[in-house]
Scaffold this motif. Structure first.
Motif, PDB file in Angstrom:
ATOM      1  N   GLU A 241       0.806  -1.213   0.000  1.00  0.00           N
ATOM      2  CA  GLU A 241       0.000   0.000   0.000  1.00  0.00           C
ATOM      3  C   GLU A 241       0.843   1.268   0.000  1.00  0.00           C
ATOM      4  O   GLU A 241       0.313   2.352  -0.173  1.00  0.00           O
ATOM      5  N   ALA A 242       2.160   1.141   0.241  1.00  0.00           N
ATOM      6  CA  ALA A 242       3.020   2.324   0.266  1.00  0.00           C
ATOM      7  C   ALA A 242       3.994   2.282  -0.890  1.00  0.00           C
ATOM      8  O   ALA A 242       4.408   1.225  -1.339  1.00  0.00           O
ATOM      9  N   GLY A 243       4.372   3.456  -1.358  1.00  0.00           N
ATOM     10  CA  GLY A 243       5.431   3.553  -2.357  1.00  0.00           C
ATOM     11  C   GLY A 243       4.990   3.241  -3.759  1.00  0.00           C
ATOM     12  O   GLY A 243       5.783   2.808  -4.573  1.00  0.00           O
TER      13      GLY A 243
ATOM     14  N   MET B 211       7.313  -3.613   6.551  1.00  0.00           N
ATOM     15  CA  MET B 211       8.119  -2.533   7.116  1.00  0.00           C
ATOM     16  C   MET B 211       9.465  -2.481   6.406  1.00  0.00           C
ATOM     17  O   MET B 211      10.024  -3.526   6.048  1.00  0.00           O
ATOM     18  N   PRO B 212      10.014  -1.281   6.163  1.00  0.00           N
ATOM     19  CA  PRO B 212      11.333  -1.185   5.522  1.00  0.00           C
ATOM     20  C   PRO B 212      12.397  -1.795   6.421  1.00  0.00           C
ATOM     21  O   PRO B 212      12.354  -1.657   7.648  1.00  0.00           O
TER      22      PRO B 212
ATOM     23  N   ASP C  79      15.144   4.736   4.345  1.00  0.00           N
ATOM     24  CA  ASP C  79      14.137   5.752   4.645  1.00  0.00           C
ATOM     25  C   ASP C  79      13.024   5.673   3.600  1.00  0.00           C
ATOM     26  O   ASP C  79      12.961   6.459   2.649  1.00  0.00           O
ATOM     27  N   GLU C  80      12.134   4.694   3.791  1.00  0.00           N
ATOM     28  CA  GLU C  80      11.035   4.463   2.863  1.00  0.00           C
ATOM     29  C   GLU C  80       9.712   4.509   3.621  1.00  0.00           C
ATOM     30  O   GLU C  80       9.651   4.163   4.806  1.00  0.00           O
ATOM     31  N   PRO C  81       8.655   4.921   2.953  1.00  0.00           N
ATOM     32  CA  PRO C  81       7.348   4.960   3.623  1.00  0.00           C
ATOM     33  C   PRO C  81       6.830   3.541   3.862  1.00  0.00           C
ATOM     34  O   PRO C  81       7.143   2.614   3.134  1.00  0.00           O
ATOM     35  N   SER C  82       6.040   3.407   4.897  1.00  0.00           N
ATOM     36  CA  SER C  82       5.430   2.116   5.212  1.00  0.00           C
ATOM     37  C   SER C  82       3.978   2.345   5.582  1.00  0.00           C
ATOM     38  O   SER C  82       3.650   3.303   6.307  1.00  0.00           O
ATOM     39  N   ALA C  83       3.125   1.480   5.086  1.00  0.00           N
ATOM     40  CA  ALA C  83       1.703   1.605   5.391  1.00  0.00           C
ATOM     41  C   ALA C  83       1.348   0.959   6.728  1.00  0.00           C
ATOM     42  O   ALA C  83       0.227   1.104   7.204  1.00  0.00           O
TER      43      ALA C  83
ATOM     44  N   HIS D  49       6.674   5.934  -6.964  1.00  0.00           N
ATOM     45  CA  HIS D  49       8.103   6.226  -6.851  1.00  0.00           C
ATOM     46  C   HIS D  49       8.858   5.841  -8.116  1.00  0.00           C
ATOM     47  O   HIS D  49      10.016   5.502  -8.079  1.00  0.00           O
TER      48      HIS D  49
END
Length: 240
Positions: free
Chosen positions: A41-43, A133-134, A188-192, A46
């Motif tokens: 759901e994230a990224g 999670m990253p 440093d990446e977004p996580s839902a 990009h």
């Protein structure tokens, strides 16, 4: 003695493995399944980076994995039993080589030491992570985890053997060095995955591990004491 340690290790592994599997089933696994619903759901916006992550996800999706339900639970129980047996044999071997007995009185201390070395110290730098999670490179994380566990375990063993000032200084250095070096940092990446879910999972995983280690050490010590006392309790087959 080694036969007693072996059977005590198996008994402890059976108790700890089954108990922690039950706790995981009701407390930890639901959090993992919940987190899996947030994967992907994230990224999404990009560019090329997103395409690479999508490709990796597709490759991973094609790999075999146990089905949710009874199959997944069975493999979890098997993995826990094997891990418990390995850790029990490890502390049994260290006990024999270092001439530090593990019995009814000291069993929980061995469990607490194992928890500190294999869970608490590594978790200070690498907290338990949920799917989605990253995370840093897997090999780098494994290498740091192993080094931290070995250094912390060596520090505890050194203090168990001697309390001389030099030993305390060396033990403190052994514990501190991995954290001074630092654990591999996650990108440093977004996580839902919600932050509260990640925190709840970390607390549940560490708490479950504490139960695992305390049960493992306590049962190991109790069974080892019982087996060691059996020959002395009978003479020519007649109880004393």
């Amino acid at each position: 003695m080694f036969r007693n340690l072996f059977f005590a290790a198996l008994a402890a592994a059976l108790c700890a493995g089954l108990l922690v599997s039950a706790i995981q089933h009701f407390r930890v696994t639901p959090l993992i399944l919940h987190a899996e619903t947030f994967e992907g759901e994230a990224g999404h916006s990009h560019g090329a980076g997103a395409d690479a992550h999508d490709h990796e996800a597709e490759v991973e999706a094609g790999e075999w994995a146990p089905q949710d339900g009874a199959e997944r639970t069975a493999y979890t129980v098997l993995a826990n039993l094997l891990a418990a047996a390995g850790f029990a044999l490890l502390i049994g071997g260290v006990s024999a080589l270092a001439n530090l007995p593990i019995d009814t009185r000291t069993g929980w201390v061995w469990g607490a030491a194992g928890f500190a070395a294999f869970v608490l110290a590594p978790a200070y730098g690498l907290a338990p992570e949920l799917p989605g999670m990253p995370a840093a490179d897997l090999f780098a994380r494994q290498l740091w985890w192993i080094g931290t566990a070995l250094a912390t375990g060596a520090a505890i063993l050194l203090l168990a053997r001697t309390r001389a000032p030099w030993a305390v200084a060396v033990a403190v250095a052994l514990v501190a060095i991995p954290h001074i070096v630092g654990a591999p940092a996650a990108p440093d990446e977004p996580s839902a995955v919600p932050a509260h879910l990640a925190a709840e999972f970390a607390a549940a995983a560490i708490g479950t591990s504490a139960v695992f280690w305390l049960v493992l050490g306590t049962v190991f010590g109790g069974v080892n004491t019982y087996l060691a006392a059996r020959p002395a309790a009978s003479v020519n087959g007649v109880k004393a």
